[in-house]
Design an enzyme around this catalytic site. Sequence first.
Site, PDB file in Angstrom:
ATOM      1  N   MET A  13       8.825   5.103   4.823  1.00 19.42           N
ATOM      2  CA  MET A  13       8.921   3.677   4.521  1.00 19.42           C
ATOM      3  C   MET A  13      10.108   3.378   3.610  1.00 19.42           C
ATOM      4  O   MET A  13      10.740   2.318   3.725  1.00 19.42           O
ATOM      5  CB  MET A  13       7.620   3.183   3.872  1.00 19.42           C
ATOM      6  CG  MET A  13       6.409   3.266   4.772  1.00 19.42           C
ATOM      7  SD  MET A  13       6.663   2.536   6.410  1.00 19.42           S
ATOM      8  CE  MET A  13       7.094   0.858   5.991  1.00 19.42           C
ATOM      9  N   GLU A  14      10.431   4.314   2.728  1.00 18.81           N
ATOM     10  CA  GLU A  14      11.581   4.133   1.852  1.00 18.81           C
ATOM     11  C   GLU A  14      12.878   4.104   2.668  1.00 18.81           C
ATOM     12  O   GLU A  14      13.781   3.295   2.399  1.00 18.81           O
ATOM     13  CB  GLU A  14      11.627   5.245   0.805  1.00 18.81           C
ATOM     14  CG  GLU A  14      10.621   5.084  -0.324  1.00 18.81           C
ATOM     15  CD  GLU A  14       9.186   5.405   0.057  1.00 18.81           C
ATOM     16  OE1 GLU A  14       8.285   5.168  -0.768  1.00 18.81           O
ATOM     17  OE2 GLU A  14       8.947   5.890   1.192  1.00 18.81           O
ATOM     18  N   LEU A  42       0.800  -1.214   0.000  1.00 18.65           N
ATOM     19  CA  LEU A  42       0.000   0.000   0.000  1.00 18.65           C
ATOM     20  C   LEU A  42       0.842   1.278   0.000  1.00 18.65           C
ATOM     21  O   LEU A  42       0.317   2.365   0.253  1.00 18.65           O
ATOM     22  CB  LEU A  42      -0.956  -0.002   1.199  1.00 18.65           C
ATOM     23  CG  LEU A  42      -1.923  -1.190   1.241  1.00 18.65           C
ATOM     24  CD1 LEU A  42      -2.863  -1.087   2.416  1.00 18.65           C
ATOM     25  CD2 LEU A  42      -2.704  -1.327  -0.062  1.00 18.65           C
ATOM     26  N   CYS A  43       2.135   1.147  -0.289  1.00 20.80           N
ATOM     27  CA  CYS A  43       2.991   2.327  -0.425  1.00 20.80           C
ATOM     28  C   CYS A  43       2.836   2.930  -1.819  1.00 20.80           C
ATOM     29  O   CYS A  43       2.708   2.210  -2.803  1.00 20.80           O
ATOM     30  CB  CYS A  43       4.461   1.958  -0.204  1.00 20.80           C
ATOM     31  SG  CYS A  43       4.914   1.830   1.534  1.00 20.80           S
ATOM     32  N   HIS A  44       2.860   4.265  -1.878  1.00 16.27           N
ATOM     33  CA  HIS A  44       2.756   4.950  -3.164  1.00 16.27           C
ATOM     34  C   HIS A  44       4.113   4.999  -3.858  1.00 16.27           C
ATOM     35  O   HIS A  44       5.138   5.172  -3.201  1.00 16.27           O
ATOM     36  CB  HIS A  44       2.253   6.383  -2.963  1.00 16.27           C
ATOM     37  CG  HIS A  44       0.856   6.469  -2.465  1.00 16.27           C
ATOM     38  ND1 HIS A  44       0.538   6.354  -1.131  1.00 16.27           N
ATOM     39  CD2 HIS A  44      -0.331   6.656  -3.123  1.00 16.27           C
ATOM     40  CE1 HIS A  44      -0.775   6.468  -0.986  1.00 16.27           C
ATOM     41  NE2 HIS A  44      -1.319   6.644  -2.178  1.00 16.27           N
ATOM     42  N   ASP A 103      23.494 -11.549   5.215  1.00 16.31           N
ATOM     43  CA  ASP A 103      23.757 -12.605   4.238  1.00 16.31           C
ATOM     44  C   ASP A 103      25.252 -12.767   3.966  1.00 16.31           C
ATOM     45  O   ASP A 103      25.755 -13.896   3.827  1.00 16.31           O
ATOM     46  CB  ASP A 103      23.009 -12.297   2.944  1.00 16.31           C
ATOM     47  CG  ASP A 103      23.317 -13.296   1.844  1.00 16.31           C
ATOM     48  OD1 ASP A 103      22.994 -14.495   2.027  1.00 16.31           O
ATOM     49  OD2 ASP A 103      23.894 -12.893   0.824  1.00 16.31           O
TER      50      ASP A 103
END
Length: 316
Positions: free
Chosen positions: A106-107, A70-72, A121
């Site tokens: 969020m980015e 739901l992120c733009h 990793d």
Amino acid sequence: MQKQGRKSAMKNVGMKAESYRTAIATGILHAPPHCIELLRNGNTEKGDALKTARIAGILGAKRTDELIPLCHPLPIYRADVEYELFDAHVEIIAVVETIGPTGVEMEALTAVSLAGLTLYDMLKPHCEPEDLCLDQVKLQKKKGGKSHFTRVLKEAMPASVIVLSDTVAAGKKPDTAGHNVLEILQDANFTSIDYKVIPDSPEQLLALIEQQKNHYPLILTVGGTGLGPKDLTVETIQPLLKREIPGLMEASRSFGQKRTPYAALSRGVAGYIENSLVITLPGSRQGAKESLTAILPALVHLFDVQKNIPHAGGYQ
């Protein structure tokens, strides 16, 4: 019976003004001291982990909308990942910047997470799984949008709304545009709002302005900014302006043209008539809403800084 959950939906940001936005996020990867040395030297068996993780973090910031449903999607103007190395952990710092209608928190968080997972990793061949832990991924700072450019006055202030429409004044149709403007002003902490509907009459408008100037810090007219034969609000108001503020209407038209090409036809003006700031808005519901939405942060800043005294110019 189990209730069905609310359906997921992307938030509508179509009526939000674009602004410069930045976000800073951090995270910590705990690792044994010998792994921290491998990071310092850039010689894990998979290569230079810090450089690889930096690329992964930047890529994560750019593709956040593909990873989180739901992120733009946003244009990313800057994405950077830096590190601070300690004896038994590495701190990951991500900075992301954009100009857009919604923030880049969020980015930045995704950049930190992807960079941290990449380090995990590349270090896991060199230690036991329980020796590695990605921890404390959090937002440290954000700037821009409603948190920085407020849309609500610190102190309540009166205003006036004058709707110009022959059909509304005659009771032939309801006034949707004016009431929409009223709601936006009320949400912005304007109170004691005087609301009047008059015909498309320059004489009545002039009389009202003469009566209200100096009594209301803000006067908004709604209607009469188009190209119809009775659209004379601009011709009535403009000669009275002692100090125009063309940037307000430039911002309004720019905002509107991204939503409809018809916004280019609006002839609205803004400026001071003595101590009252007078702004002419379009008469359509959507046009009035878009115009006021575009300039509201500037109005709030103006009145918060100078109250009802004409602003000397510039911004902070």
